[in-house]
Write a protein that holds these residues in place. Structure first.
Motif, PDB file in Angstrom:
ATOM      1  N   VAL A 146      -0.601   3.518  -7.746  1.00 11.76           N
ATOM      2  CA  VAL A 146      -0.763   2.063  -7.578  1.00 11.76           C
ATOM      3  C   VAL A 146      -1.794   1.530  -8.580  1.00 11.76           C
ATOM      4  O   VAL A 146      -1.576   0.492  -9.213  1.00 11.76           O
ATOM      5  CB  VAL A 146      -1.183   1.719  -6.126  1.00 11.76           C
ATOM      6  N   PHE A 159       5.549   5.404   3.971  1.00 12.31           N
ATOM      7  CA  PHE A 159       5.869   6.590   3.161  1.00 12.31           C
ATOM      8  C   PHE A 159       5.149   7.819   3.735  1.00 12.31           C
ATOM      9  O   PHE A 159       5.734   8.894   3.903  1.00 12.31           O
ATOM     10  CB  PHE A 159       5.442   6.329   1.715  1.00 12.31           C
ATOM     11  N   GLN A 160       3.866   7.631   4.059  1.00  9.09           N
ATOM     12  CA  GLN A 160       3.071   8.753   4.565  1.00  9.09           C
ATOM     13  C   GLN A 160       3.526   9.169   5.966  1.00  9.09           C
ATOM     14  O   GLN A 160       3.605  10.362   6.273  1.00  9.09           O
ATOM     15  CB  GLN A 160       1.587   8.379   4.573  1.00  9.09           C
ATOM     16  N   THR A 165      -1.835  12.609  -0.950  1.00  5.07           N
ATOM     17  CA  THR A 165      -1.754  11.145  -0.813  1.00  5.07           C
ATOM     18  C   THR A 165      -2.598  10.422  -1.871  1.00  5.07           C
ATOM     19  O   THR A 165      -2.369   9.246  -2.134  1.00  5.07           O
ATOM     20  CB  THR A 165      -2.180  10.671   0.592  1.00  5.07           C
ATOM     21  N   LEU A 215       1.442   1.557   1.938  1.00  2.66           N
ATOM     22  CA  LEU A 215       1.673   2.994   1.726  1.00  2.66           C
ATOM     23  C   LEU A 215       1.816   3.779   3.040  1.00  2.66           C
ATOM     24  O   LEU A 215       2.077   4.979   3.030  1.00  2.66           O
ATOM     25  CB  LEU A 215       0.526   3.591   0.900  1.00  2.66           C
ATOM     26  N   LEU A 236      -0.616   8.636  -4.469  1.00  2.00           N
ATOM     27  CA  LEU A 236      -0.055   7.304  -4.165  1.00  2.00           C
ATOM     28  C   LEU A 236      -1.011   6.219  -4.673  1.00  2.00           C
ATOM     29  O   LEU A 236      -0.592   5.249  -5.314  1.00  2.00           O
ATOM     30  CB  LEU A 236       0.151   7.141  -2.658  1.00  2.00           C
ATOM     31  N   TYR A 237      -2.302   6.404  -4.380  1.00  2.00           N
ATOM     32  CA  TYR A 237      -3.301   5.413  -4.802  1.00  2.00           C
ATOM     33  C   TYR A 237      -3.486   5.451  -6.319  1.00  2.00           C
ATOM     34  O   TYR A 237      -3.689   4.414  -6.955  1.00  2.00           O
ATOM     35  CB  TYR A 237      -4.624   5.642  -4.059  1.00  2.00           C
ATOM     36  N   ALA A 258       2.316  -1.283  -4.784  1.00  3.65           N
ATOM     37  CA  ALA A 258       2.450  -0.260  -3.730  1.00  3.65           C
ATOM     38  C   ALA A 258       3.794  -0.376  -3.024  1.00  3.65           C
ATOM     39  O   ALA A 258       4.405   0.638  -2.669  1.00  3.65           O
ATOM     40  CB  ALA A 258       1.309  -0.405  -2.720  1.00  3.65           C
ATOM     41  N   ARG A 264      -3.134  -0.275   1.421  1.00  4.97           N
ATOM     42  CA  ARG A 264      -3.079   0.840   2.375  1.00  4.97           C
ATOM     43  C   ARG A 264      -1.915   0.650   3.337  1.00  4.97           C
ATOM     44  O   ARG A 264      -1.198   1.599   3.647  1.00  4.97           O
ATOM     45  CB  ARG A 264      -4.407   0.978   3.113  1.00  4.97           C
TER      46      ARG A 264
END
Ligand code: CDP
Length: 215
Positions: free
Chosen positions: A37, A96-97, A30, A93, A33-34, A58, A90
């Motif tokens: 972004v 997706f998670q 994960t 996202l 992802l950050y 994001a 956050r």
């Protein structure tokens, strides 16, 4: 579902990958992802402190953008932790998670808030740590391997700054879930750490199956 959390370069990514291979589960890093972004926000020319701009990046992120090697750089790690403080990033996202975590057959997710916020009901949770010095050494070697020239002291400084920012933020701070098993990899080889992680997951599976049978 297996949740693997911990600070930068603690070994959580390697452990998550190994667990995925052992148990035949897909793995989501994960942090990527950050990182994505952060990199997209910077590329758009927006400030990393601009919560709306980062949240907009994001919101349009897609899985195929996560393969970009630019996400693996030292700079991208720093950008990631700066946009990761924003609650709207956050939130954007989350879906997706959750979708990845809830797929049939299970999954492994690694990050900072998987066991606390993303999947608090995960039957198996690990919190992977190591001393800042050992983590800096590992990250330094990894960056050298990627062709990035950087001093060890600067990497240690990065790690300390990131630990403070990730642990001190209001939105989903990095912390060990009360029911996560602590795995300190400071003195462990990759093999030994992966083996310890396997035993933690197997013990969690026994407990989970016993609880299900008792229902
Ligand atoms: O590999 P490393 O641990 O250096 O970084 P990463 O796992 O790719 O995460 C980069 C940054 O993203 C972290 O420093 C956190 O600020 C943020 N992050 C987060 O807030 N929540 C996650 N679940 C994963 C990463």
């Amino acid at each position: 579902m297996i949740a693997v959390d911990g600070p930068a370069a603690s070994g959580k990514g390697t452990i998550a990958t190994r667990l995925g291979a052992m148990f035949g589960l897909p793995v989501l890093d994960t942090g990527l992802l950050y990182r994505a972004v952060g990199v997209l926000t910077q590329r758009a020319g927006d400030s990393l402190d601009d919560e709306g701009a980062a949240a907009a990046a994001a919101a349009i992120l897609t899985a195929d953008q996560l393969d970009d090697p630019a996400l693996r750089t030292r700079a991208a790690g720093e950008l990631a932790s700066r946009v990761a403080v924003h609650r709207r990033v956050r939130d954007a996202l989350l879906e997706f998670q959750h979708t990845f975590a809830r797929q049939d057959g299970g999954a492994v997710l690694d990050g900072r808030d998987i066991g606390t916020v993303i999947c608090p009901d995960a039957p198996a949770k690990l919190y992977v740590t190591a001393t800042p010095q050992v983590r800096a050494e590992r990250r330094w070697k990894q960056l050298q391997g990627q062709g990035e020239t950087v001093a060890y002291g600067d990497v240690l400084e990065d790690i300390r700054r990131r630990d403070a920012r990730d642990g001190g933020r209001d939105a989903a701070p990095m912390t060990r879930a009360p029911d996560a098993q602590l795995l300190d990899t400071t003195d462990l080889t990759i093999e030994a750490a992966a083996d310890a992680a396997r035993r933690i997951v197997e013990a969690a599976r026994v407990r989970w199956e016993a609880a299900k049978a008792a229902d």
